[in-house]
Motif scaffolding. Structure first.
Motif, mmCIF file in Angstrom:
data_model
loop_
_atom_site.group_PDB
_atom_site.id
_atom_site.type_symbol
_atom_site.label_atom_id
_atom_site.label_comp_id
_atom_site.label_asym_id
_atom_site.label_seq_id
_atom_site.Cartn_x
_atom_site.Cartn_y
_atom_site.Cartn_z
ATOM 1 N N LYS A 64 -45.604 -15.879 -43.218
ATOM 2 C CA LYS A 64 -44.613 -15.452 -42.109
ATOM 3 C C LYS A 64 -43.263 -14.917 -42.742
ATOM 4 O O LYS A 64 -42.719 -14.192 -42.507
ATOM 5 N N SER A 65 -42.711 -15.971 -43.699
ATOM 6 C CA SER A 65 -41.669 -15.762 -44.305
ATOM 7 C C SER A 65 -41.682 -14.501 -45.353
ATOM 8 O O SER A 65 -40.467 -13.884 -45.523
ATOM 9 N N LEU A 66 -42.625 -14.186 -45.656
ATOM 10 C CA LEU A 66 -42.907 -13.125 -46.542
ATOM 11 C C LEU A 66 -43.262 -11.870 -45.814
ATOM 12 O O LEU A 66 -43.293 -10.796 -46.468
ATOM 13 N N ILE A 67 -43.792 -11.806 -44.806
ATOM 14 C CA ILE A 67 -44.677 -10.641 -43.878
ATOM 15 C C ILE A 67 -43.633 -10.439 -42.816
ATOM 16 O O ILE A 67 -43.366 -9.134 -42.764
ATOM 17 N N PHE A 68 -43.131 -11.241 -42.086
ATOM 18 C CA PHE A 68 -42.373 -10.834 -40.803
ATOM 19 C C PHE A 68 -40.965 -10.092 -41.104
ATOM 20 O O PHE A 68 -40.361 -10.922 -42.036
ATOM 21 N N LYS A 69 -41.065 -9.069 -40.527
ATOM 22 C CA LYS A 69 -39.668 -8.329 -40.413
ATOM 23 C C LYS A 69 -38.776 -8.673 -39.279
ATOM 24 O O LYS A 69 -39.246 -9.094 -38.295
ATOM 25 N N VAL A 70 -37.441 -8.377 -39.406
ATOM 26 C CA VAL A 70 -36.706 -8.534 -37.994
ATOM 27 C C VAL A 70 -37.494 -7.775 -36.842
ATOM 28 O O VAL A 70 -37.456 -8.275 -35.834
ATOM 29 N N LYS A 71 -37.764 -6.476 -36.922
ATOM 30 C CA LYS A 71 -38.448 -5.828 -36.114
ATOM 31 C C LYS A 71 -39.462 -6.321 -35.417
ATOM 32 O O LYS A 71 -40.045 -6.197 -34.218
ATOM 33 N N THR A 86 -24.432 -8.306 -38.360
ATOM 34 C CA THR A 86 -25.468 -7.441 -37.776
ATOM 35 C C THR A 86 -26.514 -7.625 -39.095
ATOM 36 O O THR A 86 -26.366 -7.910 -40.110
ATOM 37 N N ILE A 87 -27.767 -7.090 -38.684
ATOM 38 C CA ILE A 87 -28.785 -6.601 -39.534
ATOM 39 C C ILE A 87 -29.817 -5.481 -39.072
ATOM 40 O O ILE A 87 -29.662 -5.069 -38.072
ATOM 41 N N GLY A 88 -30.387 -4.953 -40.191
ATOM 42 C CA GLY A 88 -31.312 -3.762 -39.795
ATOM 43 C C GLY A 88 -32.718 -4.536 -39.304
ATOM 44 O O GLY A 88 -33.239 -5.425 -39.665
ATOM 45 N N PRO A 89 -33.522 -3.308 -38.939
ATOM 46 C CA PRO A 89 -34.780 -3.834 -38.319
ATOM 47 C C PRO A 89 -35.861 -4.141 -39.501
ATOM 48 O O PRO A 89 -36.825 -4.639 -39.144
ATOM 49 N N ASP A 90 -35.765 -3.467 -40.642
ATOM 50 C CA ASP A 90 -36.639 -3.753 -41.683
ATOM 51 C C ASP A 90 -36.244 -4.794 -42.717
ATOM 52 O O ASP A 90 -36.983 -4.955 -43.548
ATOM 53 N N ALA A 91 -35.360 -5.442 -42.415
ATOM 54 C CA ALA A 91 -34.896 -6.722 -43.144
ATOM 55 C C ALA A 91 -35.773 -7.880 -42.911
ATOM 56 O O ALA A 91 -36.441 -7.879 -41.906
ATOM 57 N N MET A 92 -36.251 -8.799 -43.898
ATOM 58 C CA MET A 92 -37.017 -9.913 -43.793
ATOM 59 C C MET A 92 -36.621 -10.717 -42.741
ATOM 60 O O MET A 92 -35.331 -11.068 -42.679
ATOM 61 N N ALA A 93 -37.344 -11.335 -41.821
ATOM 62 C CA ALA A 93 -36.872 -12.062 -40.681
ATOM 63 C C ALA A 93 -36.164 -13.395 -41.421
ATOM 64 O O ALA A 93 -35.431 -13.869 -40.831
ATOM 65 N N VAL A 94 -36.820 -13.927 -42.480
ATOM 66 C CA VAL A 94 -36.223 -15.077 -43.247
ATOM 67 C C VAL A 94 -34.922 -14.841 -43.717
ATOM 68 O O VAL A 94 -33.889 -15.625 -43.776
ATOM 69 N N GLU A 95 -34.568 -13.314 -44.133
ATOM 70 C CA GLU A 95 -33.113 -12.863 -44.307
ATOM 71 C C GLU A 95 -32.329 -13.087 -43.281
ATOM 72 O O GLU A 95 -31.092 -13.572 -43.449
ATOM 73 N N ALA A 96 -32.718 -12.682 -41.873
ATOM 74 C CA ALA A 96 -31.920 -13.085 -40.797
ATOM 75 C C ALA A 96 -31.584 -14.315 -40.701
ATOM 76 O O ALA A 96 -30.229 -14.771 -40.214
ATOM 77 N N HIS A 111 -33.413 -19.041 -32.086
ATOM 78 C CA HIS A 111 -34.546 -19.463 -31.173
ATOM 79 C C HIS A 111 -35.924 -18.846 -31.537
ATOM 80 O O HIS A 111 -36.844 -19.378 -31.529
ATOM 81 N N GLY A 112 -35.765 -17.521 -31.406
ATOM 82 C CA GLY A 112 -36.989 -16.701 -31.759
ATOM 83 C C GLY A 112 -37.517 -17.001 -33.081
ATOM 84 O O GLY A 112 -38.654 -16.929 -33.082
ATOM 85 N N LEU A 113 -36.427 -17.029 -34.138
ATOM 86 C CA LEU A 113 -37.292 -17.153 -35.344
ATOM 87 C C LEU A 113 -37.991 -18.425 -35.630
ATOM 88 O O LEU A 113 -39.051 -18.594 -36.124
#
Length: 341
Positions: A210-217, A294-304, A334-336
């Motif tokens: 998940k940390s390597l696959i999931f993106k913010v979007k 802020t953050i972009g949709p293509d950033a990794m979720a773990v980066e968020a 909470h979502g992450l």
């Protein structure tokens, strides 16, 4: 029915009253370290290199086999290779002689783990595997044994002795088998130039993947889930929007959905404390933070998540914007966490 008496606790770890002696425990760890050091210092690199290269060059499946504790190790190492995208499997020596040997072919490699090298079940398996044309490798820890003479390649794992006071329980021998197998697995991983993305693709349900696959979007809230308002809206008129979307904030936008700023429930409390009844006349735009993270949709979720936790103070959300500063979503801590990150 009767019951077996409790095991004796007067061995090397226990005093007479059954309490583990911390000094004896420390000595055991030091002894195990010494035995492992013996393994590292005496391992034949040429044998290890030949073994690793053989696995790397294997055109078919790499099978592992063993009996008892060595069997557990063999199964674990096979699973490690599978997680790296390498075709591998565990072959039970008993089941193999009752039909499962049919899975072997002349393009496969069969690795046999045995401390003694004289395990009966493996010795019975060898001629049958040879008849299939499979390349055989033995991994043993005694200097002279039957398996090494029957297999195409033997790797000797140096063993000074078992940690067991009787030198019987296979606790050090299995430890070096595991260390050896997993280290070779990482060597194969490096030689195959496995990327983080490829590794993550093999672990989609775990935190690693998940940390390597999931993106913010993939984890952000969108459209009707967003707590949005205009900068000219009165703060008190937006209380329902602030509290009903579960984000703890308002996202302040213009008519074209460009992000202007954010107003949080914390901002509400501070404004109420500072202004009192004057809050009824204040607009969201007057009190919002116009430079939010802020953050972009293509950033990794773990980066968020890392961005939320960064100095000077942690935040609970990040507005998601595109390169034109248009609001397209919001990602919350909470979502992450709910997504397994």
């Amino acid at each position: 029915m009767g019951s077996l008496p409790p095991p004796s606790l007067d061995l090397c770890l226990s005093s007479k009253n059954g309490v583990i002696d911390p000094n004896n425990l420390l000595d055991l760890f030091k002894s195990q370290q010494k035995y492992l050091d013996f393994f590292f210092q005496n391992l034949d690199l040429s044998q290890t290199l030949a073994f690793t290269q053989t696995l790397l060059n294997a055109k078919g499946t790499i099978f592992f086999s063993g009996v008892g504790k060595s069997g557990f190790v063999a199964h674990k190492i096979s699973q490690t290779l599978v997680s790296l995208g390498i075709k591998s499997g565990f072959l039970s020596p008993v089941d193999a002689l009752h039909g499962d040997i049919g899975i072997l072919s002349d393009s496969d490699v069969l690795v046999l783990f045995s401390k003694s090298g004289n395990t009966d079940e493996l010795l019975r398996l060898v001629p049958c595997a040879k008849a299939k044309g499979t390349y055989l490798i033995s991994i043993t820890s005694t200097e002279s044994n039957c398996l090494m003479g029957l297999c195409d390649l033997n790797v000797h794992l140096p063993l000074e002795r078992e940690l067991c006071p009787f030198d019987l329980a296979p606790v050090t021998s299995t430890a070096i088998q595991m260390v050896f197998g997993d280290t070779v697995a990482i060597a194969l991983m490096s030689a195959r130039n496995l990327t983080k993305e490829e590794y993550a693709a093999n672990h989609p349900a775990g935190r690693i993947g998940k940390s390597l696959i999931f993106k913010v979007k993939d984890v952000m809230k969108r459209q009707q889930e967003l707590p949005v308002c205009k900068e000219g809206d009165l703060i008190m008129d937006q209380l329902v929007e602030l509290t009903s979307k579960g984000c703890g904030c308002l996202l302040v936008i213009d008519d074209h959905y460009h992000l202007i700023g954010t107003f949080t429930d914390g901002d509400l409390r501070r404004t109420l404390k500072a202004c009192g009844e004057g809050i009824f006349k204040l607009t969201v735009g007057e009190m919002c933070n116009r430079k939010p993270r802020t953050i972009g949709p293509d950033a990794m979720a773990v980066e968020a998540m890392q961005k939320m936790e960064s100095p000077p103070s942690p935040v609970q959300f990040l507005p998601v914007i595109n390169p034109q500063n248009v609001l397209i979503g919001i990602v919350t801590l909470h979502g992450l966490v709910s997504a397994g990150l």
